[in-house]
Design a protein around this motif. Structure first.
Motif, mmCIF file in Angstrom:
data_model
loop_
_atom_site.group_PDB
_atom_site.id
_atom_site.type_symbol
_atom_site.label_atom_id
_atom_site.label_comp_id
_atom_site.label_asym_id
_atom_site.label_seq_id
_atom_site.Cartn_x
_atom_site.Cartn_y
_atom_site.Cartn_z
ATOM 1 N N PRO A 148 -4.075 11.397 3.267
ATOM 2 C CA PRO A 148 -4.527 10.156 3.892
ATOM 3 C C PRO A 148 -5.865 9.649 3.337
ATOM 4 N N ASP A 149 -6.604 10.513 2.649
ATOM 5 C CA ASP A 149 -7.906 10.134 2.092
ATOM 6 C C ASP A 149 -8.188 11.007 0.860
ATOM 7 N N LEU A 150 -9.383 10.912 0.347
ATOM 8 C CA LEU A 150 -9.737 11.631 -0.878
ATOM 9 C C LEU A 150 -10.189 13.068 -0.648
ATOM 10 N N ILE A 151 -9.963 13.607 0.529
ATOM 11 C CA ILE A 151 -10.272 15.014 0.775
ATOM 12 C C ILE A 151 -9.083 15.820 0.253
ATOM 13 N N LEU A 152 -9.266 16.425 -0.910
ATOM 14 C CA LEU A 152 -8.183 17.118 -1.599
ATOM 15 C C LEU A 152 -8.092 18.558 -1.114
ATOM 16 N N LEU A 153 -7.456 18.711 0.034
ATOM 17 C CA LEU A 153 -7.341 20.020 0.651
ATOM 18 C C LEU A 153 -5.948 20.180 1.241
ATOM 19 N N CYS A 154 -5.259 21.239 0.833
ATOM 20 C CA CYS A 154 -3.920 21.542 1.344
ATOM 21 C C CYS A 154 -4.026 22.056 2.772
ATOM 22 N N PRO A 155 -2.997 21.831 3.588
ATOM 23 C CA PRO A 155 -2.999 22.414 4.932
ATOM 24 C C PRO A 155 -3.157 23.939 4.932
ATOM 25 N N CYS A 156 -2.800 24.613 3.807
ATOM 26 C CA CYS A 156 -2.977 26.074 3.744
ATOM 27 C C CYS A 156 -4.438 26.455 3.531
ATOM 28 N N ILE B 14 0.843 -1.194 0.000
ATOM 29 C CA ILE B 14 0.000 0.000 0.000
ATOM 30 C C ILE B 14 0.880 1.248 0.000
ATOM 31 N N HIS B 15 0.650 2.125 -0.982
ATOM 32 C CA HIS B 15 1.389 3.385 -1.087
ATOM 33 C C HIS B 15 0.475 4.542 -0.697
ATOM 34 N N PRO B 16 0.959 5.451 0.136
ATOM 35 C CA PRO B 16 0.123 6.576 0.567
ATOM 36 C C PRO B 16 -0.129 7.567 -0.561
ATOM 37 N N GLY B 17 -1.163 8.348 -0.385
ATOM 38 C CA GLY B 17 -1.456 9.412 -1.338
ATOM 39 C C GLY B 17 -0.584 10.622 -1.069
ATOM 40 N N ALA B 18 -0.321 11.382 -2.118
ATOM 41 C CA ALA B 18 0.461 12.613 -1.986
ATOM 42 C C ALA B 18 -0.078 13.631 -2.970
ATOM 43 N N ALA B 19 0.162 14.897 -2.674
ATOM 44 C CA ALA B 19 -0.342 15.969 -3.537
ATOM 45 C C ALA B 19 0.596 17.157 -3.508
ATOM 46 N N HIS B 20 0.363 18.044 -4.477
ATOM 47 C CA HIS B 20 1.110 19.296 -4.608
ATOM 48 C C HIS B 20 0.078 20.418 -4.665
ATOM 49 N N ARG C 202 -1.100 23.936 -5.772
ATOM 50 C CA ARG C 202 -0.781 24.922 -6.805
ATOM 51 C C ARG C 202 -0.786 26.343 -6.243
ATOM 52 N N SER C 203 -1.417 26.532 -5.096
ATOM 53 C CA SER C 203 -1.486 27.866 -4.498
ATOM 54 C C SER C 203 -0.226 28.227 -3.721
ATOM 55 N N CYS C 204 0.190 27.344 -2.820
ATOM 56 C CA CYS C 204 1.335 27.674 -1.964
ATOM 57 C C CYS C 204 2.600 26.898 -2.311
ATOM 58 N N GLY C 205 2.472 25.880 -3.182
ATOM 59 C CA GLY C 205 3.634 25.102 -3.591
ATOM 60 C C GLY C 205 3.996 23.958 -2.667
ATOM 61 N N ALA C 206 3.241 23.757 -1.603
ATOM 62 C CA ALA C 206 3.549 22.689 -0.647
ATOM 63 C C ALA C 206 3.290 21.310 -1.239
ATOM 64 N N ARG C 207 4.094 20.369 -0.826
ATOM 65 C CA ARG C 207 3.870 18.950 -1.129
ATOM 66 C C ARG C 207 3.470 18.303 0.195
ATOM 67 N N PHE C 208 2.410 17.484 0.159
ATOM 68 C CA PHE C 208 1.902 16.929 1.402
ATOM 69 C C PHE C 208 1.258 15.580 1.164
ATOM 70 N N ASP C 209 1.135 14.798 2.239
ATOM 71 C CA ASP C 209 0.493 13.490 2.181
ATOM 72 C C ASP C 209 -1.021 13.655 2.166
ATOM 73 N N SER D 215 -6.202 25.657 0.654
ATOM 74 C CA SER D 215 -6.533 25.667 -0.764
ATOM 75 C C SER D 215 -6.998 24.290 -1.232
ATOM 76 N N ALA D 216 -7.960 24.311 -2.137
ATOM 77 C CA ALA D 216 -8.423 23.081 -2.772
ATOM 78 C C ALA D 216 -7.829 22.938 -4.172
ATOM 79 N N ASP D 217 -6.927 23.834 -4.549
ATOM 80 C CA ASP D 217 -6.280 23.783 -5.861
ATOM 81 C C ASP D 217 -5.043 22.892 -5.759
ATOM 82 N N VAL D 218 -5.281 21.586 -5.691
ATOM 83 C CA VAL D 218 -4.197 20.623 -5.503
ATOM 84 C C VAL D 218 -4.157 19.623 -6.651
ATOM 85 N N GLU D 219 -2.959 19.103 -6.883
ATOM 86 C CA GLU D 219 -2.742 18.074 -7.894
ATOM 87 C C GLU D 219 -2.293 16.805 -7.170
#
Length: 106
Positions: free
Chosen positions: A77-85, A60-66, A68-75, A87-91
């Motif tokens: 854990p689920d399908l809630i595509l929301l950056c810690p900042c 099992i490989h964890p999910g990760a995202a980038h 687009r608003s703040c440039g952060a890369r983060f894990d 923003s919902a503008d994540v890839e």
């Protein structure tokens, strides 16, 4: 069950009549596969095939995202595509994989 059936079909096709002893899959945490369900379905779907009785190993490989608003890369854990900042503008960059990594045959 349909995803597991597709995996077993591919494994049996590549086994070309040889007995399958084990299968190792890479499963992304975001690909909508429930590991326990896949393990249960694998035993059912392999019955009567060259993979009957084979062991299924899941990597099992964890999910990760980038973001687009703040440039952060983060894990993810689920399908809630929301950056810690906030923003919902994540890839999504990882976690949607479903690959057959290996299989042991004789």
């Amino acid at each position: 069950m349909a995803i597991t059936q597709s995996v077993v079909d591919a494994v049996c096709e590549h086994a070309a009549g040889r007995r399958v002893h084990s299968v190792k899959l890479e499963v992304g945490a975001l690909c909508a596969v429930v590991p326990d369900s896949m393990l249960f379905c694998f035993d059912l779907v392999t019955q009567g095939t060259v993979a009957d009785g084979a062991r299924l190993d899941l990597d099992i490989h964890p999910g990760a995202a980038h973001c687009r608003s703040c440039g952060a890369r983060f894990d993810l854990p689920d399908l809630i595509l929301l950056c810690p900042c906030g923003s919902a503008d994540v890839e999504v960059t990882a976690g949607r994989e479903l690959r057959i990594l290996s299989m042991e045959v004789s």
